[in-house]
Design an enzyme around this catalytic site. Structure first.
Site, PDB file in Angstrom:
ATOM      1  N   GLU A 182       0.803  -1.233   0.000  1.00 43.82           N
ATOM      2  CA  GLU A 182       0.000   0.000   0.000  1.00 43.82           C
ATOM      3  C   GLU A 182       0.836   1.282   0.000  1.00 43.82           C
ATOM      4  O   GLU A 182       0.659   2.158   0.836  1.00 43.82           O
ATOM      5  CB  GLU A 182      -0.965  -0.037   1.199  1.00 43.82           C
ATOM      6  CG  GLU A 182      -1.892  -1.245   1.130  1.00 43.82           C
ATOM      7  CD  GLU A 182      -2.730  -1.463   2.397  1.00 43.82           C
ATOM      8  OE1 GLU A 182      -2.686  -0.617   3.301  1.00 43.82           O
ATOM      9  OE2 GLU A 182      -3.415  -2.505   2.460  1.00 43.82           O
ATOM     10  N   GLU A 287      -6.324 -10.697  -1.262  1.00 43.82           N
ATOM     11  CA  GLU A 287      -7.112 -10.516  -0.042  1.00 43.82           C
ATOM     12  C   GLU A 287      -8.610 -10.459  -0.361  1.00 43.82           C
ATOM     13  O   GLU A 287      -9.344  -9.590   0.122  1.00 43.82           O
ATOM     14  CB  GLU A 287      -6.679  -9.211   0.675  1.00 43.82           C
ATOM     15  CG  GLU A 287      -5.205  -9.180   1.031  1.00 43.82           C
ATOM     16  CD  GLU A 287      -4.783  -7.944   1.814  1.00 43.82           C
ATOM     17  OE1 GLU A 287      -5.662  -7.191   2.304  1.00 43.82           O
ATOM     18  OE2 GLU A 287      -3.568  -7.713   1.947  1.00 43.82           O
TER      19      GLU A 287
HETATM   20  O1  G3I Z   1      -2.680  -7.138  18.598  1.00 45.06           O
HETATM   21  C1  G3I Z   1      -3.739  -6.537  19.313  1.00 45.06           C
HETATM   22  C2  G3I Z   1      -4.026  -7.345  20.489  1.00 45.06           C
HETATM   23  O2  G3I Z   1      -2.918  -7.326  21.337  1.00 45.06           O
HETATM   24  C3  G3I Z   1      -5.271  -6.785  21.176  1.00 45.06           C
HETATM   25  O3  G3I Z   1      -5.630  -7.617  22.220  1.00 45.06           O
HETATM   26  C4  G3I Z   1      -6.429  -6.664  20.207  1.00 45.06           C
HETATM   27  C5  G3I Z   1      -7.649  -6.018  20.836  1.00 45.06           C
HETATM   28  O4  G3I Z   1      -8.377  -5.304  19.894  1.00 45.06           O
HETATM   29  O5  G3I Z   1      -6.038  -5.902  19.111  1.00 45.06           O
HETATM   30  C6  G3I Z   1      -4.975  -6.519  18.440  1.00 45.06           C
HETATM   31  O6  G3I Z   1      -4.614  -5.910  17.252  1.00 45.06           O
HETATM   32  C7  G3I Z   1      -5.559  -5.958  16.208  1.00 45.06           C
HETATM   33  C8  G3I Z   1      -5.019  -6.854  15.080  1.00 45.06           C
HETATM   34  O7  G3I Z   1      -5.851  -6.756  13.974  1.00 45.06           O
HETATM   35  C9  G3I Z   1      -4.911  -8.313  15.511  1.00 45.06           C
HETATM   36  O8  G3I Z   1      -6.152  -8.834  15.854  1.00 45.06           O
HETATM   37  C10 G3I Z   1      -5.724  -4.543  15.720  1.00 45.06           C
HETATM   38  O9  G3I Z   1      -6.386  -3.791  16.731  1.00 45.06           O
HETATM   39  C11 G3I Z   1      -6.522  -4.521  14.440  1.00 45.06           C
HETATM   40  O10 G3I Z   1      -6.492  -3.207  13.907  1.00 45.06           O
HETATM   41  C12 G3I Z   1      -5.908  -5.458  13.429  1.00 45.06           C
HETATM   42  O11 G3I Z   1      -6.674  -5.384  12.271  1.00 45.06           O
HETATM   43  C13 G3I Z   1      -6.068  -5.936  11.105  1.00 45.06           C
HETATM   44  C14 G3I Z   1      -5.737  -4.815  10.130  1.00 45.06           C
HETATM   45  O12 G3I Z   1      -5.245  -5.365   8.899  1.00 45.06           O
HETATM   46  C15 G3I Z   1      -4.661  -3.919  10.670  1.00 45.06           C
HETATM   47  O13 G3I Z   1      -3.469  -4.605  10.824  1.00 45.06           O
HETATM   48  C16 G3I Z   1      -7.045  -6.902  10.486  1.00 45.06           C
HETATM   49  O14 G3I Z   1      -7.236  -8.016  11.363  1.00 45.06           O
HETATM   50  C17 G3I Z   1      -6.501  -7.396   9.151  1.00 45.06           C
HETATM   51  O15 G3I Z   1      -7.464  -8.168   8.494  1.00 45.06           O
HETATM   52  C18 G3I Z   1      -6.160  -6.208   8.261  1.00 45.06           C
HETATM   53  O16 G3I Z   1      -5.564  -6.691   7.077  1.00 45.06           O
HETATM   54  C19 G3I Z   1      -5.195  -5.705   6.099  1.00 45.06           C
HETATM   55  C20 G3I Z   1      -3.978  -6.210   5.372  1.00 45.06           C
HETATM   56  O17 G3I Z   1      -2.953  -6.490   6.284  1.00 45.06           O
HETATM   57  C21 G3I Z   1      -3.498  -5.205   4.328  1.00 45.06           C
HETATM   58  N1  G3I Z   1      -4.587  -4.891   3.402  1.00 45.06           N
HETATM   59  C22 G3I Z   1      -5.807  -4.447   4.040  1.00 45.06           C
HETATM   60  C23 G3I Z   1      -6.299  -5.478   5.057  1.00 45.06           C
HETATM   61  C24 G3I Z   1      -7.580  -5.037   5.682  1.00 45.06           C
HETATM   62  O18 G3I Z   1      -7.395  -3.884   6.442  1.00 45.06           O
END
Ligand code: G3I
Length: 400
Positions: A182, A287
């Site tokens: 991205e 994805e």
């Molecule tokens: O790691 C913490 C954890 O310690 C905590 O307990 C928990 C409570 O909410 O949050 C955890 O982090 C979350 C993480 O996912 C793991 O579950 C983040 O808040 C959350 O923002 C994160 O969301 C992910 C997002 O990317 C941001 O990294 C989504 O699951 C994931 O599907 C999404 O994937 C992205 C791709 O990597 C790139 N392209 C877009 C796609 C969708 O956004």
């Protein structure tokens, strides 16, 4: 009791008709009887022993993303499902910088090790996601303890160490890396991330060189959402081509494909598949998911900094997906896979972004707390109508 008509339902009807017309115009399906056939059939079928990936083995790899919940073995059933149905896996979150390398001297390998081990045990095409991204970054990479931006040389060194450490650990066990994620805006310019602001556009090529130095065999990919947008796609391909002429190693481009029932049109996706292939690069659908909920605004893609307030109107199916929408979802998946099959010579892999509806990020983006149905397995891990419509393209189980 006051009754309200859900305007979304009429919208779905209009959108469905539009989709049918645009799909027929593409030549992917034919004849006026098509919608009836699709709506009447494919609600069930047979799950083949080799799973969906077995059916598509001669076409492209079929993948899914493994969530942290699955990796931490809180859901072993999902692991069994993945092993049966898919031939490729991506770490949904386990290899992101803030998870695996939260502080300069701290690495947390647990989830990523489990992920790579899973890929090895099941002989799967295993994708590392992702080496360089603007999101999910510890701020300390760019800002020192006094709140000052770190100098370019320091940031570059950090990037080099991160890529070297991560790729070394899994050398020979990862078949493809999403090297940069991205880096381009929807309007077609460099995203003004900390990476870009600190290192300039050179960070992009540097990341690919570092990945190749560390692993001579892994396929190296650029991965982005909304790659159907011509301005975004063209800018990305121009930069990749320009760097490539100067020796940057790159094998493919990932089109994330976070799509909706009606949007984008298949023709837009097809144009980008063709453009990426014409640039001499493999196409990876990285994805894939299909959002079935009303748009909170005119959103598309996956800009995760965006978020909108919850309302019941934006969450119309909290208990179950109505049959009419399930039909539309199945039709959308079938149309997408017909497109992918048409371009099987260009497409190396199609990966869904998650396995079961319950674990999908689309339940919480761009509105937190909704019930979405974007994947092909339901919350109990059972194949949905969408699964059978995709399987039916290969196994002849489609009925009508
Ligand atoms: O790691 C913490 C954890 O310690 C905590 O307990 C928990 C409570 O909410 O949050 C955890 O982090 C979350 C993480 O996912 C793991 O579950 C983040 O808040 C959350 O923002 C994160 O969301 C992910 C997002 O990317 C941001 O990294 C989504 O699951 C994931 O599907 C999404 O994937 C992205 C791709 O990597 C790139 N392209 C877009 C796609 C969708 O956004």
């Amino acid at each position: 009791m006051k009754q309200t008509i859900n305007p979304a339902m009429n919208r779905y009807r209009r959108q469905f008709l539009r989709r049918v017309l645009s799909t027929a115009a593409l030549g992917l399906v034919s004849g006026a009887a098509m919608p009836t056939r699709l709506l009447a059939g494919t609600t069930s079928g047979t799950v083949q022993a080799g799973g969906l990936a077995g059916l598509f083995a001669g076409d492209f790899k079929l993948g899914t993303a493994l969530s942290n919940t699955t990796l931490l073995a809180q859901n072993p059933d999902t692991e069994a499902l993945v092993a049966r149905e898919f031939s490729a896996i991506t770490a949904e979150n386990a290899m992101k910088w803030e998870e695996i390398h939260p502080q300069a001297e701290t690495w947390d390998w647990q989830r990523a090790d489990h992920f790579v081990d899973f890929g090895q045990r099941h002989k799967m095409y295993t994708i590392g996601h992702t080496l360089v991204w603007h999101s999910q970054m510890p701020e300390s990479v760019f800002v020192d303890q006094h709140g000052r931006l770190r100098p370019a040389a320091e940031v570059q060194k950090t990037m080099e160490d991160h890529i070297a450490t991560l790729t070394d650990r899994y050398h020979g066990k990862i078949q493809a890396w999403d090297v940069v994620n991205e880096a381009v805006t929807d309007s077609g310019e460099w995203r003004k991330s900390h990476w870009y602001n600190t290192l300039g556009e050179g960070y992009f090529a540097r990341a690919f060189h570092l990945a190749r130095e560390a692993d001579a065999n892994a396929e190296l990919l650029y991965n982005d959402y909304s790659m159907h947008l011509p301005a975004k796609r063209d800018f990305a391909l121009e930069q990749i081509t320009r760097f490539r002429r100067k020796g940057m190693p790159v094998d493919g481009v990932g089109m994330q494909a976070h799509v909706h029932l009606d949007d984008p049109a298949l023709a837009e996706l097809e144009a980008s598949i063709e453009a990426i292939a014409a640039a001499g690069l493999d196409v990876h659908i990285t994805e894939l998911d299909v959002d079935v909920l009303p748009k909170a605004y005119d959103y598309m893609g996956a800009e995760i900094s965006t978020n909108f307030e919850y309302s019941d109107e934006l969450n119309p199916f909290p208990e179950a997906l109505p049959q009419k929408v399930a039909d539309e979802l199945a039709f959308r998946y079938e149309s997408l896979f017909k497109l992918f099959l048409k371009h099987r010579d260009k497409i190396r892999r199609v990966s869904l972004w998650g396995t079961t509806d319950g674990e999908s990020w689309k339940n919480d983006w761009p509105v937190v707390g909704r019930t979405n149905y974007p994947l092909i397995f339901d919350r109990e891990g059972q194949p949905k109508q969408a699964y059978y419509s995709v399987a039916g393209l290969k196994s002849g189980t489609q009925r009508g």
